[in-house]
Design an enzyme around this catalytic site. Structure first.
Site, PDB file in Angstrom:
ATOM      1  N   ASN A  51       0.859  -1.188   0.000  1.00  0.00           N
ATOM      2  CA  ASN A  51       0.000   0.000   0.000  1.00  0.00           C
ATOM      3  C   ASN A  51       0.893   1.235   0.000  1.00  0.00           C
ATOM      4  O   ASN A  51       1.519   1.554   1.003  1.00  0.00           O
ATOM      5  CB  ASN A  51      -0.886  -0.053   1.257  1.00  0.00           C
ATOM      6  CG  ASN A  51      -1.720   1.200   1.431  1.00  0.00           C
ATOM      7  OD1 ASN A  51      -1.823   2.022   0.525  1.00  0.00           O
ATOM      8  ND2 ASN A  51      -2.311   1.354   2.613  1.00  0.00           N
ATOM      9  N   TRP A  52       0.931   1.914  -1.133  1.00  0.00           N
ATOM     10  CA  TRP A  52       1.840   3.067  -1.260  1.00  0.00           C
ATOM     11  C   TRP A  52       1.305   4.306  -0.554  1.00  0.00           C
ATOM     12  O   TRP A  52       2.016   5.302  -0.434  1.00  0.00           O
ATOM     13  CB  TRP A  52       2.076   3.405  -2.732  1.00  0.00           C
ATOM     14  CG  TRP A  52       2.799   2.346  -3.503  1.00  0.00           C
ATOM     15  CD1 TRP A  52       3.310   1.150  -3.014  1.00  0.00           C
ATOM     16  CD2 TRP A  52       3.106   2.365  -4.902  1.00  0.00           C
ATOM     17  NE1 TRP A  52       3.914   0.445  -4.034  1.00  0.00           N
ATOM     18  CE2 TRP A  52       3.797   1.164  -5.199  1.00  0.00           C
ATOM     19  CE3 TRP A  52       2.872   3.280  -5.930  1.00  0.00           C
ATOM     20  CZ2 TRP A  52       4.251   0.867  -6.491  1.00  0.00           C
ATOM     21  CZ3 TRP A  52       3.323   2.989  -7.214  1.00  0.00           C
ATOM     22  CH2 TRP A  52       4.000   1.793  -7.484  1.00  0.00           C
ATOM     23  N   LYS A  53       0.050   4.310  -0.171  1.00  0.00           N
ATOM     24  CA  LYS A  53      -0.572   5.499   0.441  1.00  0.00           C
ATOM     25  C   LYS A  53      -0.347   6.707  -0.490  1.00  0.00           C
ATOM     26  O   LYS A  53      -0.413   6.550  -1.694  1.00  0.00           O
ATOM     27  CB  LYS A  53      -0.038   5.695   1.857  1.00  0.00           C
ATOM     28  CG  LYS A  53      -0.181   4.385   2.662  1.00  0.00           C
ATOM     29  CD  LYS A  53       0.055   4.530   4.124  1.00  0.00           C
ATOM     30  CE  LYS A  53      -0.145   3.154   4.783  1.00  0.00           C
ATOM     31  NZ  LYS A  53      -0.053   3.211   6.240  1.00  0.00           N
TER      32      LYS A  53
ATOM     33  N   HIS B  33      -9.557   0.912   4.716  1.00  0.00           N
ATOM     34  CA  HIS B  33      -8.275   1.095   5.410  1.00  0.00           C
ATOM     35  C   HIS B  33      -8.488   2.027   6.609  1.00  0.00           C
ATOM     36  O   HIS B  33      -9.280   2.979   6.529  1.00  0.00           O
ATOM     37  CB  HIS B  33      -7.231   1.685   4.459  1.00  0.00           C
ATOM     38  CG  HIS B  33      -5.861   1.675   5.062  1.00  0.00           C
ATOM     39  ND1 HIS B  33      -5.453   2.642   5.956  1.00  0.00           N
ATOM     40  CD2 HIS B  33      -4.847   0.792   4.961  1.00  0.00           C
ATOM     41  CE1 HIS B  33      -4.212   2.355   6.363  1.00  0.00           C
ATOM     42  NE2 HIS B  33      -3.822   1.237   5.766  1.00  0.00           N
TER      43      HIS B  33
ATOM     44  N   GLU C 290      -6.882   4.427   7.732  1.00  0.00           N
ATOM     45  CA  GLU C 290      -6.659   5.853   7.460  1.00  0.00           C
ATOM     46  C   GLU C 290      -7.861   6.464   6.744  1.00  0.00           C
ATOM     47  O   GLU C 290      -8.138   7.652   6.891  1.00  0.00           O
ATOM     48  CB  GLU C 290      -5.347   6.028   6.675  1.00  0.00           C
ATOM     49  CG  GLU C 290      -4.146   5.771   7.591  1.00  0.00           C
ATOM     50  CD  GLU C 290      -2.861   5.365   6.899  1.00  0.00           C
ATOM     51  OE1 GLU C 290      -2.755   5.490   5.670  1.00  0.00           O
ATOM     52  OE2 GLU C 290      -1.944   4.901   7.608  1.00  0.00           O
TER      53      GLU C 290
ATOM     54  N   GLU D  52      -5.345  -5.204  10.408  1.00  0.00           N
ATOM     55  CA  GLU D  52      -4.293  -4.225  10.646  1.00  0.00           C
ATOM     56  C   GLU D  52      -4.562  -3.473  11.942  1.00  0.00           C
ATOM     57  O   GLU D  52      -5.364  -2.528  11.963  1.00  0.00           O
ATOM     58  CB  GLU D  52      -4.240  -3.214   9.496  1.00  0.00           C
ATOM     59  CG  GLU D  52      -3.927  -3.824   8.150  1.00  0.00           C
ATOM     60  CD  GLU D  52      -3.392  -2.779   7.187  1.00  0.00           C
ATOM     61  OE1 GLU D  52      -2.235  -2.909   6.761  1.00  0.00           O
ATOM     62  OE2 GLU D  52      -4.108  -1.805   6.899  1.00  0.00           O
TER      63      GLU D  52
ATOM     64  N   GLY E  18       2.566   2.070  10.715  1.00  0.00           N
ATOM     65  CA  GLY E  18       3.498   3.189  10.574  1.00  0.00           C
ATOM     66  C   GLY E  18       4.197   3.558  11.868  1.00  0.00           C
ATOM     67  O   GLY E  18       4.822   4.611  11.961  1.00  0.00           O
TER      68      GLY E  18
ATOM     69  N   SER F 297       3.511  -2.311  10.152  1.00  0.00           N
ATOM     70  CA  SER F 297       4.959  -2.363  10.331  1.00  0.00           C
ATOM     71  C   SER F 297       5.584  -3.694   9.909  1.00  0.00           C
ATOM     72  O   SER F 297       6.506  -4.188  10.562  1.00  0.00           O
ATOM     73  CB  SER F 297       5.336  -2.007  11.782  1.00  0.00           C
ATOM     74  OG  SER F 297       4.957  -0.663  12.062  1.00  0.00           O
TER      75      SER F 297
ATOM     76  N   GLY G  80       2.858  -1.236   4.196  1.00  0.00           N
ATOM     77  CA  GLY G  80       2.865   0.180   3.854  1.00  0.00           C
ATOM     78  C   GLY G  80       4.287   0.637   3.556  1.00  0.00           C
ATOM     79  O   GLY G  80       4.840   0.387   2.483  1.00  0.00           O
ATOM     80  N   GLY G  81       4.907   1.286   4.530  1.00  0.00           N
ATOM     81  CA  GLY G  81       6.219   1.911   4.372  1.00  0.00           C
ATOM     82  C   GLY G  81       7.253   1.038   3.663  1.00  0.00           C
ATOM     83  O   GLY G  81       7.953   1.508   2.750  1.00  0.00           O
TER      84      GLY G  81
HETATM   85  P1  PGA Z   1       2.881   0.202   7.557  1.00  0.00           P
HETATM   86  O1  PGA Z   1       1.401   0.386   6.956  1.00  0.00           O
HETATM   87  O2  PGA Z   1       3.417  -1.088   6.954  1.00  0.00           O
HETATM   88  O3  PGA Z   1       3.640   1.400   7.096  1.00  0.00           O
HETATM   89  O4  PGA Z   1       2.750   0.080   9.030  1.00  0.00           O
HETATM   90  C1  PGA Z   1       0.529  -0.691   6.766  1.00  0.00           C
HETATM   91  C2  PGA Z   1      -0.791  -0.225   6.198  1.00  0.00           C
HETATM   92  O5  PGA Z   1      -1.298   0.831   6.633  1.00  0.00           O
HETATM   93  O6  PGA Z   1      -1.369  -0.882   5.310  1.00  0.00           O
END
Ligand code: PGA
Length: 249
Positions: free
Chosen positions: A11-13, A98, A100, A169, A175, A212, A233-234
């Site tokens: 997930n590149w956000k 998600h 967010e 998640e 993050g 993470s 994500g990251g």
């Molecule tokens: P993260 O994000 O790996 O940066 O913790 C995961 C996500 O929100 O899908």
């Protein structure tokens, strides 16, 4: 890991332009090489990079998914895009719910109709659920996840939908560098599976862990009995690091 095929999604956000997505695709495909990849692999670029990403990954083993979708086909919904528009970019699916997005106001009711609209448009869906730190500390995790799953999956009751996966998640792990231990992740994913089993086919649906995930913890997480992959994500923003996670599957 079960005989369910693992799914590793990045997930590149709000990262990467179309040009950067094209460069990333070349780097990831070079990392993965020509041989078959054990896991199903997907990346989720922002809307503006969907089309270039889908073009760059066309014919490869990497699918492209959007990060969100609106339930309407078209209409006065400024800033939103529909499942049909996502499909028209060449993308194969979308994330829905998600944390967010939920934090920005997406409700359980919207998540439910959005999952339905995406599946009906022929897209695959990764439905995201997860609890906050306060909820975990108050012992409310299971009840919260049960409510989120019931809200989103009731429209599918009794139907096994191949194109539907679930990502657990924990919000406190996203993050933050604070990954759930493999034990906590397994225990909670097992709960997600048990609840899903009452709604859709819980033995066949793939359930991912996210929060993470890094190259050095991915293999232990995916080694848990009920964890069928990861949503990253990251650590998915760098092609070499994402490829290392794909290889861990
Ligand atoms: P993260 O994000 O790996 O940066 O913790 C995961 C996500 O929100 O899908």
């Amino acid at each position: 890991m079960s005989d369910r095929r693992p799914l590793v999604a990045g997930n590149w956000k709000m990262h990467k332009t179309g040009a950067e997505a094209t460069e990333y695709a070349a780097a990831l495909l070079a990392e993965l090489g020509d041989g078959p990849v054990e896991a199903e692999v997907a990346v989720c670029p922002p809307f503006t990079a969907l089309q270039p990403a889908a073009a760059a990954f066309a014919g490869s083993q990497v699918a492209v998914l959007a990060q969100a979708v609106h339930e309407a086909d078209a209409g006065a919904h400024t800033g939103e895009i529909s499942a049909g528009m996502i499909a028209a970019t060449g993308a194969a699916g979308t994330l829905v719910g998600h944390s967010e997005r939920r934090a920005a106001g997406e409700t359980d009711a919207q998540v439910a109709v959005r999952v339905r609209a995406a599946i009906d448009a022929g897209l695959s869906v990764i439905l995201c659920v997860g609890e906050s730190l306060d909820q975990r500390e108050a012992g409310e995790t299971e009840a919260w996840l049960t409510a989120q799953l019931r809200a989103a999956l009731t429209p599918f009751e009794g139907v096994h939908e191949e194109r539907l996966s679930i990502a657990y998640e924990p919000i406190w792990a996203i993050g933050t560098g604070r990954t759930a231990t493999p034990q906590i992740a397994q225990e909670t994913v097992a709960h997600v599976r048990a609840v899903s089993a009452g709604l859709i086919d819980g033995e066949r649906v793939r359930i991912l862990y996210g929060g993470s995930v890094k190259p050095d913890n991915a293999s232990e997480l995916m080694g848990q009995k009920d964890i069928d992959g990861v949503l990253v994500g990251g650590a998915s923003l760098d092609a070499a690091s994402f490829a290392a996670i794909v290889r861990a599957a």
